[in-house]
Design a protein around this motif. Structure first.
Motif, PDB file in Angstrom:
ATOM      1  N   GLU A  18       2.517   1.644  -3.437  1.00 26.94           N
ATOM      2  CA  GLU A  18       1.602   2.069  -4.503  1.00 26.94           C
ATOM      3  C   GLU A  18       1.425   3.587  -4.547  1.00 26.94           C
ATOM      4  O   GLU A  18       1.010   4.132  -5.562  1.00 26.94           O
ATOM      5  N   GLN A  19       1.762   4.252  -3.416  1.00 26.87           N
ATOM      6  CA  GLN A  19       1.639   5.712  -3.421  1.00 26.87           C
ATOM      7  C   GLN A  19       2.566   6.353  -4.446  1.00 26.87           C
ATOM      8  O   GLN A  19       2.269   7.396  -4.988  1.00 26.87           O
ATOM      9  N   ARG A  20       3.711   5.743  -4.652  1.00 24.22           N
ATOM     10  CA  ARG A  20       4.684   6.379  -5.537  1.00 24.22           C
ATOM     11  C   ARG A  20       5.213   5.477  -6.656  1.00 24.22           C
ATOM     12  O   ARG A  20       5.979   5.917  -7.488  1.00 24.22           O
ATOM     13  N   CYS A  21       4.838   4.196  -6.639  1.00 21.29           N
ATOM     14  CA  CYS A  21       5.418   3.271  -7.626  1.00 21.29           C
ATOM     15  C   CYS A  21       4.338   2.614  -8.469  1.00 21.29           C
ATOM     16  O   CYS A  21       3.190   2.509  -8.057  1.00 21.29           O
ATOM     17  N   LYS A  42       0.838  -1.203   0.000  1.00 18.51           N
ATOM     18  CA  LYS A  42       0.000   0.000   0.000  1.00 18.51           C
ATOM     19  C   LYS A  42       0.884   1.270   0.000  1.00 18.51           C
ATOM     20  O   LYS A  42       0.610   2.220  -0.720  1.00 18.51           O
ATOM     21  N   LEU A  43       1.925   1.231   0.815  1.00 24.02           N
ATOM     22  CA  LEU A  43       2.852   2.362   0.854  1.00 24.02           C
ATOM     23  C   LEU A  43       3.519   2.559  -0.495  1.00 24.02           C
ATOM     24  O   LEU A  43       3.664   3.681  -0.991  1.00 24.02           O
TER      25      LEU A  43
END
Lengths: 93, 337
Positions: A25-28, A22-23
């Motif tokens: 997916e914020q930037r990748c 989830k973390l």
């Protein structure tokens, strides 16, 4: 210049894995179940890593980051999914 | 960085986990907030509160357009403005300094109009005599705008701008295929597809320059060439002059050269008096405009650094601000070589 990083992980515990995913997916961009491409510069990557590593339990879990410079990106061979991720200049929806 | 255009009525935009989700009917596209720097919203789009908050908190410029492409407004959160710049701007109205600036802006516009016509002239090897004539006329006025040591009077600048615009738009028809029936500029409402494209494009450009103007600390409503007419963003109109030919006219030319549009892509405006762009035409044209905004040019004021036009817009606005605050008349319009 924006760099591109290939990030992959192995995590046993479902809860930890979901938290990390989830973390990330914020930037990748997710390219496979546990493989992400991250279009950020090196300092940003360091910031992100410090956040991600807090979720992991080492050495039981593992995380690997490989730089993909322009050359590596061009030489990458990809089958069955889009080429290495690059944020689009524009998106008309 | 990505410019996100939301064009389809019925689209809803949500936000969670740092990602925007753009949904319409069953289809959902996601877009990471960190990669977005500008959102352009056409009518009929629902932004959720969480999306709007995210735009505010991350300082993402969000612009709203009307159905005919005119600028409706923009989200404005907390912003850092510099009162010194605004004060200087007010003080320069109706001064020789202000007039000299107006003259420079018009000079930039005429230069860029001429460059565009010259490109056509080269392609056609100078065989179209009306085109050569128009270029000569623009050159003459260009000299007049550049040469004078004392700034011209307001009505003189206005006069020159008017003549150049008419000459330019009439010559522009040698860029467009005949089937579109373009004979010159008309607007409010535009009466043929090409004028519809131009009007729509100028609307999008206005919205972008408006944002640049505010970011540069300027008051959008007080200008020097378009002085102080009420209810009109005069400074924005001033700053966009030099970019009209470079961005909008060129995008229009490119789109028509690609030969993707037919008359069916346009529809009569609701009052029946003019012509509007249909949904497909809007999307194709936006893509073309965006490609112009992303095109890189050498930017002389910053050591010939290569910058995209959308960055140059902002740099020009900032330069205008510095020029006013320092009272040094060093602003130069961005001209194509």
């Amino acid at each position: 210049m924006t760099n591109l990083w290939l990030v992959c992980y192995d995590i046993r515990d479902d809860k930890r894995r979901q938290r990390l995913a989830k973390l990330m997916e914020q930037r990748c961009q997710r390219v496979q179940y546990s493989v992400f491409e991250c279009p950020v510069d090196a300092p940003t990557l360091d910031k992100l890593l410090s956040r991600w590593l807090k979720v992991l339990k080492l050495p039981e879990d593992s995380l690997r980051v490989y730089p993909l410079d322009a050359k590596a990106k061009a030489q990458a061979r990809v089958y069955g999914s889009p080429p290495p991720y690059e944020p689009p200049d524009y998106l008309i929806l | 960085m990505t410019t996100l255009y939301l064009t389809e009525p019925g689209t809803t935009v949500g936000y969670s986990n740092q990602v925007l989700t753009v949904s319409r009917k069953e289809k959902t596209t996601s877009c990471r907030l960190a990669e977005v720097h500008l959102v352009v919203v056409l009518p009929g789009i629902q932004l959720s509160h969480s999306a709007i908050s995210a735009f505010f908190d991350n300082g993402i410029e969000t612009i709203f357009l009307r159905r005919d492409g005119r600028f409706r407004g923009r989200l404005q959160g907390q912003f850092a403005t510099n009162p010194t710049v605004r004060l200087a701007q007010y003080q320069k109205v109706n001064t020789t300094f202000g007039r000299a600036l107006a003259q420079k802006l018009v000079f930039g516009k005429v230069c860029n109009q001429r460059v565009l016509l010259q490109q056509r002239n080269r392609k056609s090897r100078g065989r179209i005599s009306q085109l050569t004539e128009a270029i000569d006329i623009l050159s003459a006025y260009q000299q007049q705008l550049k040469a004078s040591d004392t700034p011209l009077q307001e009505d003189e600048i206005m006069g020159i701008e008017g003549i150049c615009a008419r000459t330019y738009y009439q010559a522009l028809r040698h860029w467009f295929p005949e089937k579109w029936g373009f004979t010159g500029r008309n607007r409010r409402p535009p009466r043929d597809p090409i004028n519809a494209l131009l009007s729509w494009g100028y609307g999008v450009l206005l919205a972008r320059v408006f944002a640049a103007c505010v970011q540069g600390g300027l008051d959008p409503y007080l200008g020097f060439f378009h002085a102080i007419a009420p209810y009109r963003p005069n400074m924005v109109l001033d700053l966009m002059e030099e970019f009209r030919p470079v961005i909008v006219d060129r995008a229009t030319i490119r789109l028509l050269e690609a030969d993707l549009l037919t008359w069916e892509d346009f529809e009569p405006s609701p009052d029946g008096a003019g012509i509007w762009l249909g949904q497909t035409a809007k999307k194709l044209f936006l893509a073309q405009l965006e490609q112009q905004f992303q095109t890189k040019y050498r930017y002389p004021p910053q050591n010939q650094r290569r910058l995209a036009l959308n960055q140059i817009l902002l740099e020009q606005a900032r330069w205008m601000g510095r020029c006013l605050a320092s009272s040094e008349l060093d602003y130069e319009a961005f001209v194509l070589r």
